[in-house]
Design an enzyme around this catalytic site. Structure first.
Site, PDB file in Angstrom:
ATOM      1  N   ARG A  93      39.179  34.729  37.679  1.00  0.00           N
ATOM      2  CA  ARG A  93      39.816  34.039  36.561  1.00  0.00           C
ATOM      3  C   ARG A  93      39.799  34.951  35.335  1.00  0.00           C
ATOM      4  O   ARG A  93      39.001  35.883  35.253  1.00  0.00           O
ATOM      5  CB  ARG A  93      39.073  32.734  36.255  1.00  0.00           C
ATOM      6  CG  ARG A  93      38.994  31.769  37.438  1.00  0.00           C
ATOM      7  CD  ARG A  93      38.157  30.546  37.077  1.00  0.00           C
ATOM      8  NE  ARG A  93      38.113  29.562  38.148  1.00  0.00           N
ATOM      9  CZ  ARG A  93      37.161  29.482  39.078  1.00  0.00           C
ATOM     10  NH1 ARG A  93      36.176  30.370  39.066  1.00  0.00           N
ATOM     11  NH2 ARG A  93      37.197  28.561  40.014  1.00  0.00           N
ATOM     12  N   HIS A 142      47.100  33.471  35.947  1.00  0.00           N
ATOM     13  CA  HIS A 142      46.369  32.793  37.022  1.00  0.00           C
ATOM     14  C   HIS A 142      47.101  32.919  38.355  1.00  0.00           C
ATOM     15  O   HIS A 142      46.483  32.774  39.418  1.00  0.00           O
ATOM     16  CB  HIS A 142      46.172  31.314  36.669  1.00  0.00           C
ATOM     17  CG  HIS A 142      45.132  30.635  37.502  1.00  0.00           C
ATOM     18  ND1 HIS A 142      43.779  30.744  37.260  1.00  0.00           N
ATOM     19  CD2 HIS A 142      45.244  29.841  38.599  1.00  0.00           C
ATOM     20  CE1 HIS A 142      43.110  30.042  38.155  1.00  0.00           C
ATOM     21  NE2 HIS A 142      43.969  29.480  38.985  1.00  0.00           N
ATOM     22  N   ARG A 188      45.592  35.516  40.692  1.00  0.00           N
ATOM     23  CA  ARG A 188      44.473  34.967  41.477  1.00  0.00           C
ATOM     24  C   ARG A 188      45.016  34.094  42.608  1.00  0.00           C
ATOM     25  O   ARG A 188      44.558  34.189  43.749  1.00  0.00           O
ATOM     26  CB  ARG A 188      43.577  34.162  40.541  1.00  0.00           C
ATOM     27  CG  ARG A 188      42.572  33.257  41.209  1.00  0.00           C
ATOM     28  CD  ARG A 188      41.767  32.535  40.128  1.00  0.00           C
ATOM     29  NE  ARG A 188      41.124  31.330  40.622  1.00  0.00           N
ATOM     30  CZ  ARG A 188      39.937  31.296  41.212  1.00  0.00           C
ATOM     31  NH1 ARG A 188      39.260  32.413  41.408  1.00  0.00           N
ATOM     32  NH2 ARG A 188      39.407  30.151  41.601  1.00  0.00           N
ATOM     33  N   HIS A 228      35.126  28.205  44.323  1.00  0.00           N
ATOM     34  CA  HIS A 228      35.507  26.797  44.292  1.00  0.00           C
ATOM     35  C   HIS A 228      34.323  25.916  44.651  1.00  0.00           C
ATOM     36  O   HIS A 228      33.552  26.232  45.552  1.00  0.00           O
ATOM     37  CB  HIS A 228      36.646  26.519  45.278  1.00  0.00           C
ATOM     38  CG  HIS A 228      37.911  27.214  44.917  1.00  0.00           C
ATOM     39  ND1 HIS A 228      38.640  27.961  45.817  1.00  0.00           N
ATOM     40  CD2 HIS A 228      38.580  27.295  43.745  1.00  0.00           C
ATOM     41  CE1 HIS A 228      39.695  28.466  45.210  1.00  0.00           C
ATOM     42  NE2 HIS A 228      39.684  28.070  43.963  1.00  0.00           N
ATOM     43  N   TYR A 234      45.403  26.982  47.752  1.00  0.00           N
ATOM     44  CA  TYR A 234      45.837  28.370  47.813  1.00  0.00           C
ATOM     45  C   TYR A 234      46.268  28.788  49.207  1.00  0.00           C
ATOM     46  O   TYR A 234      46.641  29.940  49.407  1.00  0.00           O
ATOM     47  CB  TYR A 234      44.710  29.282  47.318  1.00  0.00           C
ATOM     48  CG  TYR A 234      44.355  29.008  45.890  1.00  0.00           C
ATOM     49  CD1 TYR A 234      45.130  29.493  44.850  1.00  0.00           C
ATOM     50  CD2 TYR A 234      43.253  28.230  45.572  1.00  0.00           C
ATOM     51  CE1 TYR A 234      44.808  29.223  43.535  1.00  0.00           C
ATOM     52  CE2 TYR A 234      42.921  27.954  44.260  1.00  0.00           C
ATOM     53  CZ  TYR A 234      43.707  28.459  43.255  1.00  0.00           C
ATOM     54  OH  TYR A 234      43.391  28.185  41.941  1.00  0.00           O
TER      55      TYR A 234
END
Length: 375
Positions: free
Chosen positions: A196, A302, A305, A328, A337
């Site tokens: 991040r 973002h 990522r 996470h 994702y």
């Protein structure tokens, strides 16, 4: 149900006591001088009981503003960024409309009208504000101030994640090449180590282990809404992690450390000329130049990522792998994702086509009439 009993005072005046029992077994009484006032109050108590809203009218008279303020004061478990967001939602969207109402008077129809009006202007903000109001009133239910949460709008408050785009390897490289040299590694870490923005800006020399090719994430810069950025732990406890640096990025890490980072263990990996941490604003300016050069003005930082985690999923990474690499706290976040790419879809299509190809037929030699061994 509530009932009324009549009595006389020493002076002979009539008094009417309305008595009712709460769900917790406690009995409440309220006295009136006129019968019609007692009848009206009894009807109110019985209506509230049938609706399942107020359990104790005296306690339920606290305003939404008063109860929400006390709720915020008790929430010592939330991060500064979350607290700032909650306070913003209260100040801008909840209190101006509902703040003066008593908690026991917030009916489902009131909540529905407030939510739909806000949703017509800002859908995401409306869902955020609704979730916060629902959480506050859930606590009011637990505190036995009300017996049922009036936040009953079907479908409201659901997290509606907009599908984010995935950048190609060539687009990421084009963006990297377009930013100043001292910031190129930052974009590579976002894509290849799935960091991040705050985690990238929080990196120091001591976080890089060149011997093992690892990167340690244990701090991040966060910007609470309307406040100055502060340095603290990552977004979640799972955000504190050690990541293997891909081999294609490790040479750039070594070069960056030699050219742009001080020798002290706490020297920032990405700093200004004076050695202070690079601000998110300056980082964002460089990224804006990079995405334009890549021909992808739609990409957010973002999304790098996001793209990296999608590449990892396409390479065969499990949900547990994605959770660990992305920092996470739950599987649902990691699953967002796992998006298919065109290359992966082509590979699947080719595999399906192979099922339709007939297998080669092996011709059998005619068996000798005398037996298998020719005897």
């Amino acid at each position: 149900m509530a009932h009324i009993s009549k009595r006389s005072t020493r002076t002979g005046e009539a008094r009417y006591d309305v008595e009712w029992r709460l769900p917790d077994g406690n009995v409440r009484t309220r006295t009136f001088t006129r019968r019609k006032d007692a009848d009206a109050f009894r009807a109110t108590v019985e209506t509230q009981r049938l609706r399942g809203v107020a359990t104790d009218p005296r306690r339920a008279r606290v305003t939404v503003l008063g109860y929400a303020s006390a709720w915020m004061d008790r929430r010592t478990d939330i991060r500064p960024t979350t607290r700032a967001k909650y306070q913003y939602l209260l100040d801008r969207h909840i209190v101006p409309v509902l703040g003066a109402r008593a908690v026991g008077e917030v009916a489902p129809s009131v909540v529905r009208g407030w939510y739909m009006a806000l949703r017509g202007e800002h859908q995401v903000t409306a869902d955020d504000a609704y979730r916060l109001l629902r959480a506050i009133l859930n606590t009011a239910v637990a505190d036995e101030i009300i017996s049922r949460n009036p936040c009953q709008v079907k479908g409201a408050g659901q997290v509606r994640s907009v599908e984010r785009p995935v950048a190609s390897l060539a687009e990421v490289q084009a963006a990297v090449d377009a930013v100043p040299e001292r910031l190129r590694l930052a974009l590579q870490l976002a894509a290849w180590c799935q960091l991040r923005r705050g985690e990238i800006l929080g990196l120091q020399r001591r976080d890089v282990d060149l011997l093992h090719g690892d990167l340690r994430v244990e701090r991040a810069w966060t910007a609470p809404m309307g406040q100055t950025p502060v340095l603290g732990p990552p977004k979640t406890e799972a955000g504190v992690r050690t990541l293997a640096i891909p081999g294609n990025v490790l040479p750039q890490v070594i070069d960056h450390l030699e050219r742009f980072v001080g020798t002290a263990p706490d020297a920032w990996l990405f700093a200004t000329a004076t050695g202070t941490p690079l601000s998110p604003r300056n980082f964002n300016r460089a990224w804006a130049d990079g995405r334009r050069a890549a021909g992808r003005p739609d990409l957010h930082l973002h999304d790098l990522r996001h793209s990296g985690l999608t590449w990892a999923a396409a390479s065969g990474a499990s949900v547990a792998d994605l959770m660990r690499r992305g920092g996470h706290a739950n599987a649902r976040a990691a699953l967002r994702y796992q998006h298919s790419t065109r290359d992966r879809d082509r590979a699947i299509a080719d595999a399906l086509a192979s099922l339709a190809v007939p297998a080669p037929v092996t011709e059998l030699q005619p068996r000798d009439s005398r037996g298998m061994d020719g005897s």
